[in-house]
Design a protein around this motif. Structure first.
Motif, PDB file in Angstrom:
ATOM      1  N   CYS A  20      51.381 100.462  44.088  1.00 18.64           N
ATOM      2  CA  CYS A  20      50.810 101.037  42.841  1.00 18.64           C
ATOM      3  C   CYS A  20      51.521 102.317  42.454  1.00 18.64           C
ATOM      4  CB  CYS A  20      49.321 101.280  43.021  1.00 18.64           C
ATOM      5  SG  CYS A  20      48.336  99.770  43.073  1.00 18.64           S
ATOM      6  N   SER A  23      54.719 101.380  41.117  1.00 18.35           N
ATOM      7  CA  SER A  23      54.545 100.835  39.783  1.00 18.35           C
ATOM      8  C   SER A  23      54.206 101.929  38.789  1.00 18.35           C
ATOM      9  CB  SER A  23      53.434  99.771  39.815  1.00 18.35           C
ATOM     10  OG  SER A  23      53.210  99.265  38.512  1.00 18.35           O
ATOM     11  N   LEU A  24      53.348 102.853  39.262  1.00 16.65           N
ATOM     12  CA  LEU A  24      52.978 103.973  38.378  1.00 16.65           C
ATOM     13  C   LEU A  24      54.191 104.834  38.063  1.00 16.65           C
ATOM     14  CD1 LEU A  24      50.756 105.555  36.943  1.00 16.65           C
ATOM     15  CD2 LEU A  24      50.359 106.802  39.093  1.00 16.65           C
ATOM     16  N   HIS A  26      57.252 103.807  38.167  1.00 17.78           N
ATOM     17  CA  HIS A  26      58.114 103.052  37.278  1.00 17.78           C
ATOM     18  C   HIS A  26      57.597 103.101  35.838  1.00 17.78           C
ATOM     19  CE1 HIS A  26      60.862  99.934  36.002  1.00 17.78           C
ATOM     20  NE2 HIS A  26      59.815  99.210  35.528  1.00 17.78           N
ATOM     21  N   LYS A  27      56.236 102.941  35.690  1.00 19.99           N
ATOM     22  CA  LYS A  27      55.640 102.976  34.357  1.00 19.99           C
ATOM     23  C   LYS A  27      55.774 104.353  33.727  1.00 19.99           C
ATOM     24  CE  LYS A  27      52.345  99.205  34.996  1.00 19.99           C
ATOM     25  NZ  LYS A  27      50.902  98.821  35.048  1.00 19.99           N
ATOM     26  N   THR A  28      55.642 105.358  34.624  1.00 17.64           N
ATOM     27  CA  THR A  28      55.788 106.735  34.107  1.00 17.64           C
ATOM     28  C   THR A  28      57.195 106.947  33.587  1.00 17.64           C
ATOM     29  OG1 THR A  28      54.102 107.508  35.650  1.00 17.64           O
ATOM     30  CG2 THR A  28      55.576 109.150  34.694  1.00 17.64           C
ATOM     31  N   GLU A  29      58.152 106.484  34.358  1.00 17.20           N
ATOM     32  CA  GLU A  29      59.549 106.602  33.908  1.00 17.20           C
ATOM     33  C   GLU A  29      59.773 105.815  32.630  1.00 17.20           C
ATOM     34  OE1 GLU A  29      61.891 105.302  37.177  1.00 17.20           O
ATOM     35  OE2 GLU A  29      61.591 107.165  38.346  1.00 17.20           O
ATOM     36  N   PHE A  30      59.144 104.586  32.582  1.00 13.74           N
ATOM     37  CA  PHE A  30      59.283 103.759  31.392  1.00 13.74           C
ATOM     38  C   PHE A  30      58.662 104.427  30.182  1.00 13.74           C
ATOM     39  CE2 PHE A  30      57.854 100.214  28.733  1.00 13.74           C
ATOM     40  CZ  PHE A  30      59.089  99.654  28.435  1.00 13.74           C
ATOM     41  N   ILE A  31      57.430 105.039  30.448  1.00 12.73           N
ATOM     42  CA  ILE A  31      56.766 105.761  29.343  1.00 12.73           C
ATOM     43  C   ILE A  31      57.608 106.937  28.906  1.00 12.73           C
ATOM     44  CG2 ILE A  31      54.766 107.216  28.834  1.00 12.73           C
ATOM     45  CD1 ILE A  31      53.104 105.267  30.569  1.00 12.73           C
TER      46      ILE A  31
END
Length: 240
Positions: A20, A23-24, A26-31
């Motif tokens: 998680c 993933s978080l 990764h999502k933070t980087e994506f955001i």
């Protein structure tokens, strides 16, 4: 067993947590990337809006300039039409002037010809005037000569009348000259012919033509007027 389960569970939870967290992250980087892209897109949109506003301003300015250019073009076209009309009028005026000049040249040529003819006529007139005065002088001289001849003729006729009167005194009244003894008129000396016949003067008895014996006068020997010659008529008329 429990502990193993717990440990497994914790391992699973830790693994899930790690997953998680990864993933978080990764999502933070994506955001973050999305936010960066959004920021970039916002800036791009802002730039595009600025460019659009600039383009709109340029378009308005261009339209205003286009209207000004159209107005100037209309004015230029109107001026061109006016100039073309003026040129047409000037062209017609020039053609009229050329025609007038041509007519004036022809008129001047005719006038020069007439002037030449008038000069010749004037010379002839001067010559005729000179001839007229010369003839007038000759005419005056001839008139004086004719007057002198008239006076001499009058004197001669008077002398002839006197002579005829003396002859008639010696000639018996009514004694005529024979027709065949005279071939010409006693006064004008014209020859007698078929048209110019002989006529006796009833006073002197001589033979005359009709033109020289047209007068009639009464004689003591005749009851009515009879034919007499011009000289006898003058003589007899002078006695009346």
């Amino acid at each position: 067993m429990v502990w193993s389960l717990i440990l497994k569970t914790e391992k699973c939870s830790f693994g899930l947590f790690q997953e998680c967290e990864a993933s978080l992250k990764h999502k933070t980087e994506f955001i973050s990337k999305l936010e960066a892209k959004a920021q970039s897109m916002t800036e791009t949109i802002q730039t595009l809006e600025n460019k659009y506003r600039q383009s709109e301003s340029n378009r308005v300015t261009a339209e205003q300039k286009k209207r000004e250019v159209d107005m100037q073009a209309a004015q230029v076209e109107e001026q061109a039409n006016s100039i073309e009309g003026d040129l047409k009028v000037e062209r017609e005026w020039r053609m009229s002037l050329q025609e007038t000049m041509q007519n004036d040249r022809e008129r001047i040529s005719k006038l020069q010809t007439e002037i030449g003819q008038l000069k010749i006529i004037a010379q002839k007139y001067a010559q005729l005037q000179e001839d007229y005065y010369t003839l007038k002088d000759h005419s005056l001289e001839q008139e004086h000569t004719l007057e002198e001849l008239g006076c001499q003729l009058r004197d001669s006729k008077l002398q002839i009348s006197d002579l005829k009167e003396e002859i008639n005194k010696n000639r018996p009244e009514g004694a005529w000259v024979k027709d065949n003894s005279s071939t010409n008129c006693k006064t004008c000396n014209k020859e007698f012919n078929l048209t110019r016949r002989r006529h006796h003067c009833r006073n002197c008895g001589e033979i005359f033509c009709n033109a020289c014996s047209e007068n009639s006068v009464s004689l003591p020997s005749s009851a009515k007027p009879v034919r007499v010659c011009d000289d006898c008529y003058m003589l007899l008329a002078g006695r009346l």
